[in-house]
Design an enzyme around this catalytic site. Structure first.
Site, PDB file in Angstrom:
ATOM      1  CB  SER A  11      -0.895   0.016   1.236  1.00  0.00           C
ATOM      2  OG  SER A  11      -1.426   1.318   1.409  1.00  0.00           O
ATOM      3  CG  HIS A  36      -3.969  -1.558  -1.474  1.00  0.00           C
ATOM      4  ND1 HIS A  36      -5.103  -2.304  -1.730  1.00  0.00           N
ATOM      5  CD2 HIS A  36      -4.315  -0.709  -0.475  1.00  0.00           C
ATOM      6  CE1 HIS A  36      -6.078  -1.923  -0.918  1.00  0.00           C
ATOM      7  NE2 HIS A  36      -5.633  -0.950  -0.144  1.00  0.00           N
ATOM      8  CG  ASP A  38      -5.106   2.580   0.925  1.00  0.00           C
ATOM      9  OD1 ASP A  38      -6.061   1.791   0.841  1.00  0.00           O
ATOM     10  OD2 ASP A  38      -3.985   2.249   1.357  1.00  0.00           O
ATOM     11  CG  MET A  40      -8.486   7.325   2.332  1.00  0.00           C
ATOM     12  SD  MET A  40      -7.750   7.320   3.977  1.00  0.00           S
ATOM     13  CE  MET A  40      -6.760   5.816   3.884  1.00  0.00           C
ATOM     14  CG  HIS A  69      -9.291   0.266  -0.399  1.00  0.00           C
ATOM     15  ND1 HIS A  69      -8.704   0.113   0.848  1.00  0.00           N
ATOM     16  CD2 HIS A  69     -10.635   0.206  -0.189  1.00  0.00           C
ATOM     17  CE1 HIS A  69      -9.651  -0.027   1.755  1.00  0.00           C
ATOM     18  NE2 HIS A  69     -10.827   0.026   1.157  1.00  0.00           N
ATOM     19  CG  MET A  71     -11.391   3.350   2.003  1.00  0.00           C
ATOM     20  SD  MET A  71      -9.828   3.359   2.911  1.00  0.00           S
ATOM     21  CE  MET A  71      -8.688   3.456   1.537  1.00  0.00           C
ATOM     22  CG  MET A 140     -11.773  -2.416   5.487  1.00  0.00           C
ATOM     23  SD  MET A 140     -10.269  -2.003   4.577  1.00  0.00           S
ATOM     24  CE  MET A 140      -9.304  -1.146   5.819  1.00  0.00           C
ATOM     25  N   GLY A 145      -9.065   4.499   6.992  1.00  0.00           N
ATOM     26  CA  GLY A 145      -8.794   5.930   7.155  1.00  0.00           C
ATOM     27  C   GLY A 145      -7.330   6.252   7.359  1.00  0.00           C
ATOM     28  CG  PHE A 146      -5.880   7.533   9.849  1.00  0.00           C
ATOM     29  CD1 PHE A 146      -5.327   8.749   9.456  1.00  0.00           C
ATOM     30  CD2 PHE A 146      -7.189   7.523  10.318  1.00  0.00           C
ATOM     31  CE1 PHE A 146      -6.064   9.928   9.543  1.00  0.00           C
ATOM     32  CE2 PHE A 146      -7.942   8.692  10.408  1.00  0.00           C
ATOM     33  CZ  PHE A 146      -7.369   9.899  10.026  1.00  0.00           C
ATOM     34  CG  ASP A 178      -6.240  -2.498   3.496  1.00  0.00           C
ATOM     35  OD1 ASP A 178      -5.172  -2.181   4.041  1.00  0.00           O
ATOM     36  OD2 ASP A 178      -6.868  -1.741   2.731  1.00  0.00           O
ATOM     37  N   GLY A 179      -4.911  -3.797   6.721  1.00  0.00           N
ATOM     38  CA  GLY A 179      -4.836  -3.130   8.017  1.00  0.00           C
ATOM     39  C   GLY A 179      -4.095  -3.960   9.039  1.00  0.00           C
TER      40      GLY A 179
HETATM   41  C1  DX5 Z   1      -6.354   1.944   5.656  1.00  0.00           C
HETATM   42  C2  DX5 Z   1      -5.926   1.562   4.266  1.00  0.00           C
HETATM   43  C3  DX5 Z   1      -4.794   0.609   4.226  1.00  0.00           C
HETATM   44  C4  DX5 Z   1      -3.503   1.096   4.864  1.00  0.00           C
HETATM   45  C5  DX5 Z   1      -2.911  -0.078   5.583  1.00  0.00           C
HETATM   46  O1  DX5 Z   1      -7.536   2.642   5.594  1.00  0.00           O
HETATM   47  O2  DX5 Z   1      -6.996   0.967   3.550  1.00  0.00           O
HETATM   48  O3  DX5 Z   1      -4.544   0.114   2.917  1.00  0.00           O
HETATM   49  O4  DX5 Z   1      -2.576   1.574   3.931  1.00  0.00           O
HETATM   50  O5  DX5 Z   1      -1.830   0.362   6.316  1.00  0.00           O
HETATM   51  P1  DX5 Z   1      -1.005  -0.576   7.322  1.00  0.00           P
HETATM   52  O6  DX5 Z   1      -0.498  -1.742   6.511  1.00  0.00           O
HETATM   53  O7  DX5 Z   1       0.054   0.319   7.794  1.00  0.00           O
HETATM   54  O8  DX5 Z   1      -1.967  -1.012   8.396  1.00  0.00           O
HETATM   55 ZN    ZN Z   2      -6.521  -0.040   1.568  1.00  0.00          ZN
END
Ligand code: DX5
Ligand code: ZN
Length: 223
Positions: A11, A36, A38, A40, A69, A71, A140, A145-146, A178-179
């Site tokens: 990611s 990947h 992200d 947002m 992805h 969001m 998830m 979000g982060f 993911d996460g």
């Molecule tokens: C979170 C994202 C993830 C994020 C994962 O909302 O969808 O893809 O980048 O980060 P790590 O691997 O650091 O948990």
């Molecule tokens: Zn993601």
């Protein structure tokens, strides 16, 4: 039981954006399977990140599939722009789509591979009727979000429930997590049926470097 191959999806949320192209190329050389990205919008999730412009830049940096992805609310408004920018896989959230089947069809008809994501609290059964139409489900394992959040271990039985539904579907469907995915959580998610591992912090912030981090994840995911 249908078990698709293990895939590593770095990611870029955790990448150094001053050297994005180099870092994506390094991940590709290290054996990453897809990149990947992200997206947002500050509405569906509290954070704002990147849009089609960054997807287009990533497209120039790699031949790997770009796994986008979304969001965001009302993803149908932006799907054509992301596909035009070079997205190969588009994931939308079930929570953001009252007309999910329509959105999934829109992605397929536009030439990309459709995928659907579930937030941690959303029951596995929410994807049951859409399963025949998607190539991947994203479960998830943190609240979106982060990056850098702690893995929610209570999601493991949900992964197994989704994989069981996939087996009943009788065709290979990817189960992405993911996460909080790292070398410690990887064996657990793989044992519960996940086969596509998204990792941001564990790859781009790894003190040992991108290459070693990807190798470590692949070793941890051996089945
Ligand atoms: C979170 C994202 C993830 C994020 C994962 O909302 O969808 O893809 O980048 O980060 P790590 O691997 O650091 O948990
Ligand atoms: Zn993601």
């Amino acid at each position: 039981m249908v078990l698709p191959e293990l895939r590593i999806a770095p990611s870029i949320l955790a990448a150094d954006f001053t050297r994005l192209g180099e870092q994506i190329a390094e991940a590709e050389t290290a054996g990453a399977d897809q990149i990947h990205i992200d997206v947002m919008d500050g509405r569906f999730v509290p954070n704002i990140t990147m849009g089609p412009l960054v997807v287009r830049a990533a497209r120039r940096a790699t031949r790997l599939p770009l796994d986008v992805h979304l969001m965001i609310i009302e993803p149908e408004q932006h799907i054509p722009a992301f596909i035009e920018a070079g997205a190969d896989i588009i994931t939308v959230h079930v929570e953001a789509c009252p007309h999910l089947h329509h959105v999934i069809q829109q992605i397929r008809e536009a030439g990309a591979s459709p995928s659907v994501a579930l937030n941690p609290h959303t029951p596995a059964v929410m994807i049951k009727e859409i399963l025949p139409f998607v190539d991947m489900v994203l479960a998830m394992t943190v609240n979106p979000g982060f990056g850098g959040q702690a893995f929610i271990a209570e999601m493991l039985p949900k992964l197994r429930a989704i994989r069981d539904m996939m087996d009943a579907a009788g065709r290979p469907i990817h189960l992405q997590v993911d996460g909080g995915i790292d070398s410690t959580t990887t064996p657990q998610v793989v044992a519960h049926g996940a086969n596509v591992l998204v990792a941001g912090t564990a790859i781009f912030d790894a003190p040992e470097g991108i290459q070693a981090a990807i190798s470590a994840l692949r070793r941890a995911g051996q089945r």
